[in-house]
Scaffold this motif. Structure first.
Motif, PDB file in Angstrom:
ATOM      1  N   LEU A 242       7.390  18.199   2.869  1.00 45.94           N
ATOM      2  CA  LEU A 242       6.279  18.649   2.028  1.00 45.94           C
ATOM      3  C   LEU A 242       6.704  19.814   1.134  1.00 45.94           C
ATOM      4  CD1 LEU A 242       3.310  18.462   4.565  1.00 45.94           C
ATOM      5  CD2 LEU A 242       3.852  16.873   2.716  1.00 45.94           C
TER       6      LEU A 242
ATOM      7  N   ALA B  29       5.917  10.282  -1.061  1.00 45.40           N
ATOM      8  CA  ALA B  29       5.257  11.429  -0.436  1.00 45.40           C
ATOM      9  C   ALA B  29       4.490  12.235  -1.483  1.00 45.40           C
ATOM     10  CB  ALA B  29       6.290  12.309   0.268  1.00 45.40           C
TER      11      ALA B  29
ATOM     12  N   VAL C 245       7.070  12.398   7.076  1.00 43.79           N
ATOM     13  CA  VAL C 245       6.391  13.603   6.596  1.00 43.79           C
ATOM     14  C   VAL C 245       6.683  14.744   7.565  1.00 43.79           C
ATOM     15  CG1 VAL C 245       4.185  14.676   6.052  1.00 43.79           C
ATOM     16  CG2 VAL C 245       4.554  12.265   5.522  1.00 43.79           C
TER      17      VAL C 245
ATOM     18  N   ASN D 147       6.083   8.053  11.551  1.00 45.06           N
ATOM     19  CA  ASN D 147       6.344   9.438  11.972  1.00 45.06           C
ATOM     20  C   ASN D 147       6.167   9.640  13.477  1.00 45.06           C
ATOM     21  OD1 ASN D 147       6.660  11.310   9.383  1.00 45.06           O
ATOM     22  ND2 ASN D 147       5.151   9.716   8.894  1.00 45.06           N
TER      23      ASN D 147
END
Length: 467
Positions: free
Chosen positions: A301, A383, A296, A49
């Motif tokens: 999310l 995730a 992410v 990330n």
């Protein structure tokens, strides 16, 4: 004629001294490995990330290995299929030891943790399936939230500093061992591709040779390591997941001491002691490094809670695990007339059940297998595993912290060794010599106290006297 009296058994009672020592040693290594696993997962997330994302994908997807043997694999596949075979080899030894010398040896003692583990796998699978049936998602990932990661769970314990009593730790370890067994069966049955019977037959012949050498007492790593590599390669090419080879070889090791042989440890325990650091310190962290690296973001999310597949994983880990393990344990105790250890309470079982909701290593592996044809969904499932495991970790940390004072007192009582014999006092209280030693220690302490009191009195008399 009087009816036979049904005796009750203590659930989560004090372990025997040998079992306590074994659990302490095993979990000490797992805790260190769990911390490394946690660090590897964090490193993977940071690597994937940041502007270095392309280098992460380049390393992860880099292929190496002899293509002529069907083993030209990516680094990620080497970690999942190769290194995790070491992890499952240790799991196989753990399972064998539990069956011949541990809690699973006695069917009555094994009933509670086995039922708890089965319910702890069935409930998350049911939760995932219901969410996806209602939401119109894919039910292929039903097995993803069924696993418990003992190393990650113990890393959480290490971070929050909870002195969990050995009985609760042993219960968690037994849950994880049974959990691993059924995860192995799930992988073997539901995630086996088209079979290459020639390679599978070769793997079985290799396993038979492995077993025969063990029974003949042949020693030497230079015999077994090359043979194990051949068996692993054949198993991989057979279409059966290669980690099954590790489990099979672990189960073949002798995990009991032979009478009259003068063995301090069985061969299985000795090899486990040698290989466990490799598994916990290298194999599992490297798997996490190349499997946990998912992008992410706020949108990602949010998608976890809007897609049935990912929502099913999160709810399976956070809700299904707790309901399954706690409910299964309570019902089993209720109908087997087992009484909970008076030093503990049912909220303690609930806290351990929430800790078992941390499903990382095997959940990530099953996620990769279940959605191998959809890389985008695979990353989303990963995730969800990370988020569900993190949520379970926070929940369990809060619940365990509430009872930390009680746990610390029980832990100190288990560890106390006032007579310095090297054996905790709770295991010596029925020994007449123990009471004699303790009486002598208390007498010496009283004599020392009186001696110091006399010295203090003499010192005051000197100070108050004439100059």
């Amino acid at each position: 004629m009087a009816a036979p009296v049904r005796t009750t058994r203590k659930f989560l009672g004090r372990l025997s001294l040998p079992e306590r020592n074994f659990v302490a040693e095993a979990l000490r290594t797992e805790t260190v490995g769990g911390v490394l696993l946690l660090l590897a997962a964090i490193a993977a997330l940071i690597w994937a990330n940041t502007p270095l994302k392309e280098s992460y994908e380049t390393v992860r997807d880099f292929h190496v290995g002899p293509g002529s043997l069907g083993l030209n694999l990516s680094v990620q596949h080497w970690a999942a299929d190769g290194l995790l075979a070491v992890f499952f080899f240790v799991a196989g030894i753990e399972l064998k030891r539990e069956l011949v010398a541990g809690d699973l040896r006695d069917p009555k003692a094994a009933a509670l943790p086995v039922i708890a583990a089965l319910c702890g796998m069935a409930a998350p699978a049911l939760v995932y399936t219901l969410v996806n049936v209602v939401g119109g998602g894919s039910t292929d990932g039903w097995a993803v939230p069924t696993a418990t990661d003992i190393a990650f769970a113990l890393a959480v314990l290490a971070v929050i500093g909870t002195s969990l009593p050995s009985a609760l730790r042993a219960f968690l370890l037994t849950l994880a061992v049974v959990d691993d067994l059924f995860a192995i069966l799930i992988i073997a049955i539901f995630f086996t591709s088209d079979l290459n019977f020639a390679a599978l037959g070769g793997a079985f012949i290799g396993l038979a040779v492995f077993w025969l050498l063990l029974r003949k007492g042949v020693r030497g790593w230079y015999v077994y390591v090359p043979l194990a590599l051949v068996i692993w390669g054949l198993m991989y090419n057979s279409g059966v997941h290669a980690t099954i080879a590790g489990v099979a070889m672990g189960l073949m090791l002798r995990c009991h001491k032979e009478e009259g042989a003068g063995e301090s440890h069985s061969p299985g325990e000795h090899i486990e002691h040698l290989v466990r650091p490799l598994s916990a310190g290298l194999a599992v962290p490297l798997f996490a490094l190349f499997s946990a690296g998912v992008a992410v973001s706020g949108g990602a999310l949010r998608d976890v809670f809007t897609q049935p597949e990912t929502l099913g994983v999160v709810l399976g880990l956070v809700v299904g695990k707790v309901v399954g393990i706690f409910g299964g344990t309570w019902l089993a105790a209720r109908f087997t007339r087992a009484e909970l250890n008076e030093d503990l309470a049912w909220p303690d079982v609930f806290a351990v059940a929430s800790l078992a909701g941390i499903g990382f290593t095997v959940s990530l592996l099953i996620g990769e297998l279940a959605f191998s044809d959809d890389p985008v969904l695979t990353d989303e499932i990963k995730a969800a595993v990370l988020l569900g495991s993190l949520t379970a970790a926070v929940l369990s940390a809060i619940l365990l912290k509430v009872r930390d004072v009680k746990y610390r007192k029980l832990w100190e009582d288990e560890e106390r060794d006032e007579d310095l014999s090297g054996i905790p006092d709770v295991y010596e209280q029925d020994d007449p010599d123990y009471h004699l030693r303790m009486a002598d220690i208390h007498q010496k302490k009283a004599d020392e106290h009186r001696r110091r009191a006399r010295q203090a009195g003499a010192s005051r008399d000197t100070d108050d006297g004439p100059a």
